[in-house]
Design a protein around this motif. Sequence first.
Motif, PDB file in Angstrom:
ATOM      1  N   VAL A   1      -8.220   3.575  -3.516  1.00  0.00           N
ATOM      2  CA  VAL A   1      -6.604   3.090  -3.662  1.00  0.00           C
ATOM      3  C   VAL A   1      -6.418   3.050  -5.163  1.00  0.00           C
ATOM      4  O   VAL A   1      -5.729   2.816  -5.799  1.00  0.00           O
ATOM      5  N   GLY A   2      -7.774   3.651  -6.125  1.00  0.00           N
ATOM      6  CA  GLY A   2      -7.397   3.452  -7.390  1.00  0.00           C
ATOM      7  C   GLY A   2      -6.279   4.309  -8.291  1.00  0.00           C
ATOM      8  O   GLY A   2      -5.090   3.533  -8.878  1.00  0.00           O
ATOM      9  N   ASP A   3      -5.811   5.341  -6.983  1.00  0.00           N
ATOM     10  CA  ASP A   3      -4.542   6.062  -7.477  1.00  0.00           C
ATOM     11  C   ASP A   3      -3.170   5.557  -7.427  1.00  0.00           C
ATOM     12  O   ASP A   3      -2.184   5.858  -8.242  1.00  0.00           O
ATOM     13  N   ARG A   4      -3.395   4.836  -6.348  1.00  0.00           N
ATOM     14  CA  ARG A   4      -1.856   3.596  -6.429  1.00  0.00           C
ATOM     15  C   ARG A   4      -2.098   2.473  -6.767  1.00  0.00           C
ATOM     16  O   ARG A   4      -1.005   2.342  -6.184  1.00  0.00           O
TER      17      ARG A   4
ATOM     18  N   GLU B   1       3.098   2.252  -4.421  1.00  0.00           N
ATOM     19  CA  GLU B   1       2.500   2.331  -5.722  1.00  0.00           C
ATOM     20  C   GLU B   1       2.181   0.887  -5.092  1.00  0.00           C
ATOM     21  O   GLU B   1       3.674  -0.057  -5.567  1.00  0.00           O
TER      22      GLU B   1
ATOM     23  N   ARG C   1     -10.646   0.747  -7.522  1.00  0.00           N
ATOM     24  CA  ARG C   1     -11.639   2.222  -6.873  1.00  0.00           C
ATOM     25  C   ARG C   1     -12.274   2.581  -5.735  1.00  0.00           C
ATOM     26  O   ARG C   1     -12.340   3.305  -5.837  1.00  0.00           O
TER      27      ARG C   1
ATOM     28  N   CYS D   1      -5.004  -4.598  -2.827  1.00  0.00           N
ATOM     29  CA  CYS D   1      -5.693  -3.046  -2.082  1.00  0.00           C
ATOM     30  C   CYS D   1      -5.156  -3.494  -0.802  1.00  0.00           C
ATOM     31  O   CYS D   1      -5.141  -1.886  -0.243  1.00  0.00           O
TER      32      CYS D   1
ATOM     33  N   ARG E   1      -2.626  -0.280  -9.677  1.00  0.00           N
ATOM     34  CA  ARG E   1      -2.548  -0.170 -11.501  1.00  0.00           C
ATOM     35  C   ARG E   1      -1.712  -1.638 -11.678  1.00  0.00           C
ATOM     36  O   ARG E   1      -1.397  -2.613 -10.645  1.00  0.00           O
TER      37      ARG E   1
END
Length: 324
Positions: A124-127, A101, A120, A91, A129
Amino acid sequence: MSSHAGHGHHHAPANPASGPASAPAPAHAHGPGGDPGTDIDWDVLGPLLEQEAELNAAQYEEAARWIAALPTAPKVRRVLDIGSGPGVVSCLLAEVFPEAEVVAVDATPALLERAGDRARRLGVGDRLRTLAAGLPEDLDRLGEADLIWAGNSLHHLGDQRAALAGFARLLRPGGTVALVEGGLPTRRLPRDIGIGEPGLEARMGAAAATRFERMRSELPGAKRETEDWSALFTAVGLVPQGTRSFLLDLPAPLSRPARDHVVASFAREREVIGELLTAEDSAVLERLLDPEDPENLHHRPDVHLLTARTVHLGRRDRGALGGS
């Protein structure tokens, strides 16, 4: 591979260069070949790893911003965090490299779940994984990257040179490998604590070094390698980009979270290296961990936290390793 030190990762005493676990403790909860067995309760150890990494967050952020500011640094679009553990550093890397990403790579699903939850919570949950993968067998599943962060994870792989060569192949031209390996022994108590023989932590560090060597020898395909990281970068076709160490210095009196971490780290080390300590040192350790003992770590005014982590950088030249 399930490593997590460098991130405050899954470590029980591991890297002898940086003391029990490269920061005191839980770091290196070794699975196969690593003790204490393979039955690890990640609901217990996960929060400890997360807490350790959070205490070290300033070090990691300083290291990441050093990398980002290098004149040779490429535009970072994809980051691999190898041995990510609960995702604290993952993170942080997402914050330092806002256009990238970040892929948190670990062999422990329970820790990857924590990493996803953390991402989340921090927005930064959208970037970020997660990818469940064991190394070296799953190396080809990781994909290309502009930055590969390996926080105290390389030494969990039997053939470190081959693993580093694999990382090099994943780098895009101009990309960087950041190895967090080595540093200084962690110290949490004075040399003479008033009970037992002076030098308890030094002897615990020696026991941790013995455990570390045993762990290394039991890894599949284990090969001894001189820990000259710049030479290893060169050997696999990377250009050394420098080495820096980052200090964590929390003097006494410690905050409650830091003290709780120190207590947990000593408890974890007792599990992992207890059999390698003398009866006298084991008895002192028991007293330090006994909440009812006046000498216990919960209340001692001299408990502190001091360590340094070292980061080594290697860059893939544009056009090298078959790149364009």
